[in-house]
Scaffold this motif. Structure first.
Motif, PDB file in Angstrom:
ATOM      1  N   GLU A  46     -33.077   1.822  -8.730  1.00 36.07           N
ATOM      2  CA  GLU A  46     -32.910   0.371  -8.645  1.00 36.07           C
ATOM      3  C   GLU A  46     -34.086  -0.158  -7.834  1.00 36.07           C
ATOM      4  N   CYS A  47     -34.847  -1.038  -8.461  1.00 38.35           N
ATOM      5  CA  CYS A  47     -36.025  -1.612  -7.816  1.00 38.35           C
ATOM      6  C   CYS A  47     -35.807  -3.114  -7.638  1.00 38.35           C
ATOM      7  N   SER A  48     -36.635  -3.704  -6.811  1.00 38.38           N
ATOM      8  CA  SER A  48     -36.562  -5.145  -6.570  1.00 38.38           C
ATOM      9  C   SER A  48     -37.670  -5.842  -7.352  1.00 38.38           C
ATOM     10  N   GLY A  49     -37.291  -6.851  -8.129  1.00 42.39           N
ATOM     11  CA  GLY A  49     -38.255  -7.600  -8.926  1.00 42.39           C
ATOM     12  C   GLY A  49     -38.472  -9.001  -8.380  1.00 42.39           C
ATOM     13  N   PHE A  50     -38.827  -9.918  -9.245  1.00 45.32           N
ATOM     14  CA  PHE A  50     -39.088 -11.301  -8.880  1.00 45.32           C
ATOM     15  C   PHE A  50     -37.873 -11.896  -8.169  1.00 45.32           C
ATOM     16  N   GLN A  51     -38.101 -12.455  -7.008  1.00 45.16           N
ATOM     17  CA  GLN A  51     -37.068 -13.070  -6.170  1.00 45.16           C
ATOM     18  C   GLN A  51     -35.884 -12.132  -5.941  1.00 45.16           C
ATOM     19  N   GLY A  52     -36.180 -10.828  -5.821  1.00 48.37           N
ATOM     20  CA  GLY A  52     -35.148  -9.845  -5.530  1.00 48.37           C
ATOM     21  C   GLY A  52     -34.276  -9.446  -6.706  1.00 48.37           C
ATOM     22  N   GLN A  53     -34.629  -9.884  -7.908  1.00 43.24           N
ATOM     23  CA  GLN A  53     -33.813  -9.513  -9.069  1.00 43.24           C
ATOM     24  C   GLN A  53     -33.827  -8.008  -9.262  1.00 43.24           C
ATOM     25  N   LYS A  54     -32.677  -7.466  -9.647  1.00 41.81           N
ATOM     26  CA  LYS A  54     -32.522  -6.030  -9.831  1.00 41.81           C
ATOM     27  C   LYS A  54     -33.272  -5.569 -11.083  1.00 41.81           C
ATOM     28  N   VAL A  55     -34.067  -4.501 -10.896  1.00 44.03           N
ATOM     29  CA  VAL A  55     -34.767  -3.839 -12.004  1.00 44.03           C
ATOM     30  C   VAL A  55     -34.249  -2.409 -12.053  1.00 44.03           C
ATOM     31  N   PHE A  59     -32.474  -5.118 -16.496  1.00 45.25           N
ATOM     32  CA  PHE A  59     -32.549  -6.117 -15.426  1.00 45.25           C
ATOM     33  C   PHE A  59     -31.178  -6.728 -15.160  1.00 45.25           C
ATOM     34  N   GLY A  60     -31.042  -7.320 -13.981  1.00 50.32           N
ATOM     35  CA  GLY A  60     -29.862  -8.106 -13.647  1.00 50.32           C
ATOM     36  C   GLY A  60     -28.813  -7.335 -12.868  1.00 50.32           C
ATOM     37  N   PRO A  61     -27.757  -8.031 -12.459  1.00 50.56           N
ATOM     38  CA  PRO A  61     -26.726  -7.431 -11.616  1.00 50.56           C
ATOM     39  C   PRO A  61     -25.980  -6.279 -12.292  1.00 50.56           C
ATOM     40  N   SER A  62     -25.879  -6.303 -13.612  1.00 53.80           N
ATOM     41  CA  SER A  62     -25.222  -5.227 -14.371  1.00 53.80           C
ATOM     42  C   SER A  62     -26.240  -4.511 -15.247  1.00 53.80           C
ATOM     43  N   ALA A  63     -27.448  -4.332 -14.732  1.00 55.77           N
ATOM     44  CA  ALA A  63     -28.577  -3.825 -15.516  1.00 55.77           C
ATOM     45  C   ALA A  63     -28.274  -2.531 -16.258  1.00 55.77           C
ATOM     46  N   ALA A  65     -30.787  -1.135 -21.148  1.00 60.14           N
ATOM     47  CA  ALA A  65     -30.678   0.144 -20.445  1.00 60.14           C
ATOM     48  C   ALA A  65     -30.591   1.325 -21.404  1.00 60.14           C
ATOM     49  N   ALA A  66     -30.357   1.054 -22.682  1.00 59.97           N
ATOM     50  CA  ALA A  66     -30.276   2.123 -23.684  1.00 59.97           C
ATOM     51  C   ALA A  66     -31.441   2.061 -24.675  1.00 59.97           C
ATOM     52  N   GLN A  67     -32.400   1.164 -24.453  1.00 61.74           N
ATOM     53  CA  GLN A  67     -33.513   0.993 -25.390  1.00 61.74           C
ATOM     54  C   GLN A  67     -34.777   1.665 -24.865  1.00 61.74           C
ATOM     55  N   THR A  68     -35.443   2.383 -25.740  1.00 60.84           N
ATOM     56  CA  THR A  68     -36.707   3.024 -25.413  1.00 60.84           C
ATOM     57  C   THR A  68     -37.515   3.179 -26.697  1.00 60.84           C
ATOM     58  N   LEU A  69     -38.706   3.697 -26.584  1.00 57.26           N
ATOM     59  CA  LEU A  69     -39.510   4.010 -27.763  1.00 57.26           C
ATOM     60  C   LEU A  69     -39.118   5.396 -28.265  1.00 57.26           C
ATOM     61  N   PRO A  70     -39.284   5.673 -29.562  1.00 57.55           N
ATOM     62  CA  PRO A  70     -38.880   6.979 -30.090  1.00 57.55           C
ATOM     63  C   PRO A  70     -39.711   8.147 -29.542  1.00 57.55           C
ATOM     64  N   ASN A  71     -40.989   7.923 -29.283  1.00 55.78           N
ATOM     65  CA  ASN A  71     -41.857   8.988 -28.755  1.00 55.78           C
ATOM     66  C   ASN A  71     -41.621   9.150 -27.259  1.00 55.78           C
ATOM     67  N   PHE A  72     -41.980  10.325 -26.710  1.00 56.27           N
ATOM     68  CA  PHE A  72     -41.981  10.490 -25.266  1.00 56.27           C
ATOM     69  C   PHE A  72     -42.844   9.360 -24.690  1.00 56.27           C
ATOM     70  N   ASN A  73     -42.484   8.833 -23.515  1.00 60.01           N
ATOM     71  CA  ASN A  73     -43.234   7.697 -22.990  1.00 60.01           C
ATOM     72  C   ASN A  73     -43.095   7.563 -21.489  1.00 60.01           C
ATOM     73  N   THR A  74     -43.991   6.762 -20.927  1.00 59.45           N
ATOM     74  CA  THR A  74     -43.941   6.350 -19.529  1.00 59.45           C
ATOM     75  C   THR A  74     -44.172   4.842 -19.501  1.00 59.45           C
ATOM     76  N   ILE A  75     -43.997   4.253 -18.326  1.00 58.08           N
ATOM     77  CA  ILE A  75     -44.206   2.809 -18.191  1.00 58.08           C
ATOM     78  C   ILE A  75     -45.309   2.532 -17.183  1.00 58.08           C
ATOM     79  N   ASN A  76     -45.909   1.367 -17.320  1.00 54.97           N
ATOM     80  CA  ASN A  76     -46.900   0.885 -16.363  1.00 54.97           C
ATOM     81  C   ASN A  76     -46.166   0.358 -15.133  1.00 54.97           C
ATOM     82  N   GLU A  77     -46.831   0.229 -14.033  1.00 53.13           N
ATOM     83  CA  GLU A  77     -46.156  -0.282 -12.833  1.00 53.13           C
ATOM     84  C   GLU A  77     -46.181  -1.800 -12.729  1.00 53.13           C
ATOM     85  N   THR A  78     -47.059  -2.478 -13.476  1.00 60.20           N
ATOM     86  CA  THR A  78     -47.137  -3.939 -13.383  1.00 60.20           C
ATOM     87  C   THR A  78     -46.164  -4.578 -14.365  1.00 60.20           C
TER      88      THR A  78
END
Length: 193
Positions: free
Chosen positions: A61-70, A83-87, A93-106
């Motif tokens: 659980e990370c903090s986003g814009f104005q403390g929004q839950k990521v 995102f959000g209180p019930s993220a 929370a169940a969506q991703t790309l079919p290939n192995f992947n990583t995300i950028n930090e920005t």
């Protein structure tokens, strides 16, 4: 003020209406801007550890814009972001790309009059066994209560204007997209075919 003929009165009324319209009535379009936060897992709270069998890498659980839950999770070498209180219970929370992947930090947050309504995040899917990766921008709408989901994917290598495409689709569709339809592919599909 002197005497005005009918044409002068009409011209004055038209001019007055134009001036009042130019001053605005509160119905003008909302201002849309962007702001940015970072997703650095080392700065986030781990909410679930990696599994012993190694297929689930954990969740944070990370903090986003104005403390929004990521919410960020990794499973089977694929990332999930919501995102959000019930993220963790939102469709994203169940969506991703079919290939192995990583995300950028920005993480880009699209704001309408200072209120976040969508995010844009760059994902790096593995293209082949050599370790080459692609670059895909994913637009997620922020509509809590079961409608926080990916609404569009843009291949950033196949489209020179990928950032513009991502912002346009966010501004046009966020809050209107039916999550049961899955994300749209915007621009040239590239690796998303």
């Amino acid at each position: 003020m002197g005497k005005f003929n009918l044409c002068q009165k009409l011209a004055f009324l038209i001019f007055s209406a134009a001036v009042l319209e130019g001053q605005g009535t509160g119905a003008e379009a909302a201002e849309i801007t962007s702001t940015y936060t970072k997703i650095r897992l080392q700065d986030c709270s781990q909410t679930e550890p990696a599994s012993k069998e190694g297929t689930f890498g954990g969740s944070w659980e990370c903090s986003g814009f104005q403390g929004q839950k990521v919410y960020v999770a990794e499973g089977d070498l694929r990332m999930f972001v919501s995102f959000g209180p019930s993220a963790a219970r939102e469709p994203a929370a169940a969506q991703t790309l079919p290939n192995f992947n990583t995300i950028n930090e920005t993480l880009e947050w699209r704001l309408r009059d200072g209120v976040a309504f969508a995010t844009i995040l760059r994902w790096f899917p593995t293209l082949d066994d050599s370790g080459k990766t692609g670059s895909v921008l994913i637009v997620t709408q922020l509509d809590p209560g079961g409608a926080i989901c990916q609404i569009a994917r843009i291949d950033a290598q196949a489209n020179k204007n990928a950032n513009v495409l991502a912002r346009n689709v966010a501004d046009r569709l966020a809050g209107k997209h039916d999550c049961s339809r899955g994300p749209l592919i915007e621009g040239k599909p590239g690796v998303l075919h």
